[in-house]
Scaffold this active site. Structure first.
Site, mmCIF file in Angstrom:
data_model
loop_
_atom_site.group_PDB
_atom_site.id
_atom_site.type_symbol
_atom_site.label_atom_id
_atom_site.label_comp_id
_atom_site.label_asym_id
_atom_site.label_seq_id
_atom_site.Cartn_x
_atom_site.Cartn_y
_atom_site.Cartn_z
ATOM 1 N N ARG A 216 0.694 -1.365 0.289
ATOM 2 C CA ARG A 216 -0.004 0.003 -0.138
ATOM 3 C C ARG A 216 0.853 1.206 0.075
ATOM 4 N NH1 ARG A 216 -3.161 -3.396 3.808
ATOM 5 N NH2 ARG A 216 -2.386 -2.338 5.615
ATOM 6 N N LYS B 33 -12.467 14.323 5.204
ATOM 7 C CA LYS B 33 -13.764 13.659 4.357
ATOM 8 C C LYS B 33 -14.502 12.618 5.345
ATOM 9 C CE LYS B 33 -13.885 9.807 1.555
ATOM 10 N NZ LYS B 33 -13.541 8.892 0.613
ATOM 11 N N GLU C 100 -19.802 14.145 2.184
ATOM 12 C CA GLU C 100 -19.876 13.347 0.968
ATOM 13 C C GLU C 100 -21.161 12.563 1.004
ATOM 14 O OE1 GLU C 100 -16.887 10.560 0.044
ATOM 15 O OE2 GLU C 100 -17.727 9.824 -1.819
ATOM 16 N N LYS D 297 -19.030 16.985 -1.832
ATOM 17 C CA LYS D 297 -18.692 16.019 -2.717
ATOM 18 C C LYS D 297 -19.559 14.941 -3.095
ATOM 19 C CE LYS D 297 -15.163 12.058 -2.953
ATOM 20 N NZ LYS D 297 -13.816 11.792 -2.687
HETATM 21 P P1 13P Z 1 -14.737 7.065 -6.311
HETATM 22 O O1 13P Z 1 -14.211 8.189 -7.226
HETATM 23 O O2 13P Z 1 -13.979 5.917 -6.805
HETATM 24 O O3 13P Z 1 -16.078 7.131 -6.291
HETATM 25 O O4 13P Z 1 -14.076 7.518 -4.847
HETATM 26 C C1 13P Z 1 -14.230 8.882 -4.183
HETATM 27 C C2 13P Z 1 -14.399 8.547 -2.756
HETATM 28 O O5 13P Z 1 -13.423 9.094 -2.238
HETATM 29 C C3 13P Z 1 -15.542 7.853 -2.268
HETATM 30 O O6 13P Z 1 -15.559 8.221 -0.932
#
Ligand code: 13P
Length: 347
Positions: free
Chosen positions: A46, A136, A177, A219
């Site tokens: 990773r 986030k 998000e 987001k």
């Molecule tokens: P994706 O662009 O693969 O949807 O991932 C964005 C993300 O951070 C989801 O939490």
């Protein structure tokens, strides 16, 4: 709360031509991606993979920020530089995923609630000390029979509000998000309705919990047909529906809308972002990206764990990032997909 510090972070994250790389996959998620390319899911693999992304030559011209995972924010490059410091030196803002993942919602176990509020104040202080300037939190909203329920939307919106208020108390810019998933056979109209309801709940909650919208970023998902819907909406239709949905729900005080890619192909996500940025009519917010899969898929595919493939993987990553950057400015054309054509970086 130091609003100026957060506004500076927001300005950096929404800079013209730039957007965010989400590199904050949990161990389970990155494990699924690694399995697909035959790579063992170890801390060292990773680290190697994330280092490959962060050390891609010229990527700093395109990435305004990178979202890290708890493990990654504490890892170092080969030369001993902590990843947050490596990014900051490139003038890429380090961020951190602070939610603890989605679990079944009590009383409605077929829906999900995101956990991670316990101890968040202390964890934010720790992450800030490690260099994170934004955070986030992802809520997961599925479309189905009777779903999403008002209960699910309200519970997740409340949680996002709690998280965002705690972030701002710590001078960390919250990215909120609420992801309406594209899994399922639902129509684009159903996705529109679910997204509109989710954003309505969200912004009411943010206001109730005294979140300063100027210092927060959204987001969202794009408004799409479900992946298994027999009628797949076209690019212009998706762009129009998404912007219409945002106009109805997202206050003009929000500086940036940083889309997730959600499982769309890199090409599709790029086309949709471009179409939204070329649409006529008012758009008070920056329409940018915070992609994981759409940015990383070509790089992962080229890398497959081979040290000999690092340069090729970085090239693939940079190429896709340049196309997405062009789309963020409404300058993308399909001809740019051929490597080297019109992909000479930002102008
Ligand atoms: P994706 O662009 O693969 O949807 O991932 C964005 C993300 O951070 C989801 O939490």
């Amino acid at each position: 709360m130091n609003l100026n510090t957060m506004l500076e972070t927001v300005r950096a994250l929404t800079a013209p031509g730039k957007g965010i790389l989400a590199a904050d996959e949990s161990h389970g998620t990155i494990g699924r991606r690694f399995t697909a390319i035959g790579v063992d899911n170890t801390p060292e693999n990773r680290r190697q993979y994330r280092q490959l992304l962060f050390q891609t030559p010229d990527i700093a011209g395109i990435l305004s920020g990178v979202i890290l995972f708890d493990e990654t924010v504490r890892q170092r490059a080969d030369d001993g530089t902590p990843f947050p410091e490596l990014l900051a030196r490139l003038r890429i803002v380090p961020g951190i995923k602070v939610d603890a993942g989605a679990k079944p919602l009590a009383g409605a176990p077929e829906e999900m609630i995101t956990e991670g509020l316990d101890g968040l104040r202390e964890r934010l202080a720790d992450y800030r000390g490690l260099g994170a300037r934004f955070a986030k939190w992802r809520a997961v909203i599925a479309i189905g029979e009777g779903r999403p329920s008002t209960y699910c939307l309200a519970a997740n919106a409340h949680t996002l509000g709690r998280y965002a208020a705690l972030c701002q108390e710590a001078d960390v810019v919250p990215i909120v998000e609420p992801e309406v998933l594209m899994d399922g056979d639902h129509t684009i109209e159903q996705c529109f309705a679910a997204t509109e309801a989710a954003l309505d709940h969200l912004f009411r909650s943010l206001r109730d919990q005294h979140v300063v919208l100027e210092a927060a970023l959204l987001k969202p998902n794009m408004v799409l047909s479900g992946a298994k819907c027999p009628r797949q909406a076209g690019v212009e239709e998706v762009a129009e529906a998404t912007v219409r949905c945002l106009r109805r729900t997202v206050p003009a005080a929000v500086p940036g809308v940083m889309f997730l890619s959600g499982g769309q192909s890199p090409e599709r996500a790029t086309q949709h972002l471009n179409a939204m940025n070329t649409m006529p009519g008012p758009r008070p917010w920056v329409l940018s990206f915070s992609f994981a899969r759409a940015l990383q898929a070509p790089a992962m595919d080229a890398w497959r764990g081979s040290p000999a493939a690092v340069a090729a993987a970085q090239q693939a990553f940079l190429h896709r990032a340049r196309l997405i950057s062009a789309a963020r400015e409404g300058r993308y054309t399909p001809e740019m997909e051929q490597a080297g054509v019109g992909s000479g970086g930002r102008r």
